[in-house]
Design a protein around this motif. Structure first.
Motif, PDB file in Angstrom:
ATOM      1  N   ASN A 124       0.836  -1.202   0.000  1.00  0.00           N
ATOM      2  CA  ASN A 124       0.000   0.000   0.000  1.00  0.00           C
ATOM      3  C   ASN A 124       0.870   1.251   0.000  1.00  0.00           C
ATOM      4  O   ASN A 124       2.004   1.222  -0.484  1.00  0.00           O
ATOM      5  CB  ASN A 124      -0.963  -0.044   1.190  1.00  0.00           C
ATOM      6  CG  ASN A 124      -0.247  -0.342   2.502  1.00  0.00           C
ATOM      7  OD1 ASN A 124       0.836   0.172   2.766  1.00  0.00           O
ATOM      8  ND2 ASN A 124      -0.847  -1.194   3.315  1.00  0.00           N
ATOM      9  N   GLY A 125       0.334   2.334   0.555  1.00  0.00           N
ATOM     10  CA  GLY A 125       1.040   3.604   0.517  1.00  0.00           C
ATOM     11  C   GLY A 125       2.373   3.616   1.222  1.00  0.00           C
ATOM     12  O   GLY A 125       3.194   4.521   0.983  1.00  0.00           O
ATOM     13  N   THR A 128       4.783   1.912   0.604  1.00  0.00           N
ATOM     14  CA  THR A 128       5.831   1.797  -0.424  1.00  0.00           C
ATOM     15  C   THR A 128       6.320   3.161  -0.904  1.00  0.00           C
ATOM     16  O   THR A 128       7.419   3.264  -1.446  1.00  0.00           O
ATOM     17  CB  THR A 128       5.336   0.997  -1.638  1.00  0.00           C
ATOM     18  OG1 THR A 128       4.195   1.643  -2.205  1.00  0.00           O
ATOM     19  CG2 THR A 128       4.969  -0.417  -1.238  1.00  0.00           C
ATOM     20  N   LEU A 142      -2.446  -5.067  -4.732  1.00  0.00           N
ATOM     21  CA  LEU A 142      -2.493  -3.638  -4.434  1.00  0.00           C
ATOM     22  C   LEU A 142      -3.600  -3.360  -3.426  1.00  0.00           C
ATOM     23  O   LEU A 142      -4.686  -3.932  -3.510  1.00  0.00           O
ATOM     24  CB  LEU A 142      -2.757  -2.834  -5.707  1.00  0.00           C
ATOM     25  CG  LEU A 142      -1.804  -3.041  -6.877  1.00  0.00           C
ATOM     26  CD1 LEU A 142      -2.229  -2.160  -8.049  1.00  0.00           C
ATOM     27  CD2 LEU A 142      -0.366  -2.748  -6.476  1.00  0.00           C
ATOM     28  N   THR A 167      -4.981  -0.071  -0.315  1.00  0.00           N
ATOM     29  CA  THR A 167      -4.704   1.207   0.337  1.00  0.00           C
ATOM     30  C   THR A 167      -4.686   1.100   1.852  1.00  0.00           C
ATOM     31  O   THR A 167      -4.031   1.888   2.516  1.00  0.00           O
ATOM     32  CB  THR A 167      -5.736   2.289  -0.045  1.00  0.00           C
ATOM     33  OG1 THR A 167      -7.028   1.899   0.425  1.00  0.00           O
ATOM     34  CG2 THR A 167      -5.741   2.546  -1.545  1.00  0.00           C
ATOM     35  N   PRO A 221      -0.756   7.438   0.672  1.00  0.00           N
ATOM     36  CA  PRO A 221       0.498   7.505  -0.096  1.00  0.00           C
ATOM     37  C   PRO A 221       0.918   8.938  -0.395  1.00  0.00           C
ATOM     38  O   PRO A 221       0.094   9.858  -0.420  1.00  0.00           O
ATOM     39  CB  PRO A 221       0.152   6.767  -1.395  1.00  0.00           C
ATOM     40  CG  PRO A 221      -1.326   6.935  -1.540  1.00  0.00           C
ATOM     41  CD  PRO A 221      -1.875   6.936  -0.143  1.00  0.00           C
ATOM     42  N   VAL A 275      -0.115   3.719  -5.604  1.00  0.00           N
ATOM     43  CA  VAL A 275       0.557   2.491  -5.179  1.00  0.00           C
ATOM     44  C   VAL A 275       1.006   1.702  -6.403  1.00  0.00           C
ATOM     45  O   VAL A 275       2.136   1.194  -6.459  1.00  0.00           O
ATOM     46  CB  VAL A 275      -0.366   1.650  -4.279  1.00  0.00           C
ATOM     47  CG1 VAL A 275       0.344   0.368  -3.846  1.00  0.00           C
ATOM     48  CG2 VAL A 275      -0.823   2.454  -3.065  1.00  0.00           C
TER      49      VAL A 275
END
Length: 269
Positions: A188-189, A191, A213, A215, A222, A238
Motif C-alpha cells: 500500500n502507501g 511503499t 495492491l 490502500t 500515499p 501504489v
C-alpha cells in the motif's frame, strides 16, 4: 496511458482495491468516495472486517453496490473479544456471495492490544474457519514473523486457498515462507514513504505474480497526499510505485495485479 484527474492518475486498465475499511472513512460522504473510486477505474473494492462490532456493517456495505465486497474476521487487536457466538457469526456468513475472505486475522506484537497467547489461539481458530469454508485469508502480521510462520505451517495441508499477508512490513524470512507457500503479499502507501526502503526491498524480491495492491484506507495515505485521510481512489499511486520499484512497465504491473486479485478473491472471474 493515463490522464490526470485531481492529480490522481487514471489508467486504461482497471484496478482492484483489495483492502480498505470503508466504515472508518470520515473525511467525505461515502457516496462521494465511491464515485471518486470508480472515477479512477477501480473495478472492485473489498472492505475489511476487524471486530465483532463491524462484522454486520461490512456485510451491509458489501450489498450497497455490485462491485463492493467484504470479509469476515477479527483483527488481533480485538482477539480478546472473540467468542463462540462471534465465531458462529463468521462461519454463518463467511460463505456469503459478497464475502470473499476470512480476515483481517493474525498477530500484532507491536501494539500488544491483546494477550499474545489469546492472539495465537484466535488466529488458529479463524484459520480453521477459513479451511472449513474453503475461503482465502487476509492476514495481519506485525513484529510476529516467527509465530506467524509457525501457525501458518500448521495449516499447510488444510488451507487449500491461501490469500494475502496484507500491508506487508515484515522481514524477508516471512516473505520467503509466504511466497514459497503460494501466498500473495499486499502493498500500500507505505511503499511511497521515504523511510520504507525495507518494504521496497520486499517488493523487489516478490514475484509480480504474487503482489496485490491495497490502500488500507483510511490509514497509510500515499505520497503525495500524506497527512490527509486515505481513500481507495489513491490506489493508482501504489500501482505506480510498484512499477517504479520493480522497474517494470506500468501496464505489466496493472495486468498482473488485477489477475492476482481475481485469482485470490474471485476465482470464478
Amino acid at each position: 496511458m493515463s490522464r490526470k484527474k485531481r492529480d490522481i492518475p487514471v489508467f486504461d486498465q482497471p484496478l482492484i482495491e483489495t483492502h480498505c475499511h470503508l466504515d472508518y472513512l470520515k473525511e467525505r460522504p461515502l457516496e462521494e468516495t465511491l464515485a471518486a473510486t470508480r472515477g479512477v477505474n477501480i473495478e472492485r473494492v473489498i472492505t475489511i472486517a476487524v471486530s465483532p462490532a463491524n462484522l454486520a456493517t461490512v456485510r451491509e456495505l458489501s450489498q450497497q453496490k455490485p462491485w463492493l465486497y467484504g470479509t469476515q474476521g477479527i483483527h488481533p487487536h480485538d482477539a480478546e473479544s472473540y467468542t463462540d457466538p462471534c465465531e458462529d457469526e463468521i462461519r454463518s456468513h463467511g460463505g456469503d456471495d459478497k464475502i470473499v475472505a476470512i480476515g483481517e486475522i493474525g498477530l500484532d506484537y507491536f501494539y500488544d492490544n491483546a494477550d499474545r497467547t489469546v492472539q495465537r489461539e484466535v488466529f488458529r481458530r479463524q484459520l480453521q474457519v477459513a479451511a472449513d469454508l474453503d475461503r482465502p485469508v487476509v492476514i495481519h502480521s506485525r513484529e510476529a514473523d516467527e509465530d506467524t510462520i509457525e501457525i501458518l505451517s500448521e495449516f499447510e495441508g488444510s488451507l487449500k486457498r491461501r490469500g494475502v499477508i496484507h500491508s506487508f512490513t515484515s522481514g524477508p524470512g516471512l516473505a520467503r515462507y509466504a511466497l514459497d507457500q503460494g501466498w500473495c503479499l499486499g502493498f500500500n502507501g507505505i511503499t511511497t514513504f521515504n523511510k520504507a526502503e525495507n518494504v521496497r526491498d520486499i517488493v523487489r524480491m516478490a514475484p509480480i505474480g504474487q503482489i496485490l495492491l491495497e490502500t488500507d484506507s483510511p490509514f497509510l495515505t500515499p505520497v503525495p497526499y500524506r497527512g490527509r485521510e486515505n481513500a481507495p481512489f489513491y490506489l493508482p499511486f501504489v500501482a505506480e510505485k510498484i512499477a517504479e520499484v520493480k522497474a517494470l512497465p506500468l501496464e505489466s504491473v496493472l495486468s498482473h495485479t488485477y489477475r492476482n486479485s481475481l485469482r485470490t478473491f474471485f476465482p470464478a472471474g
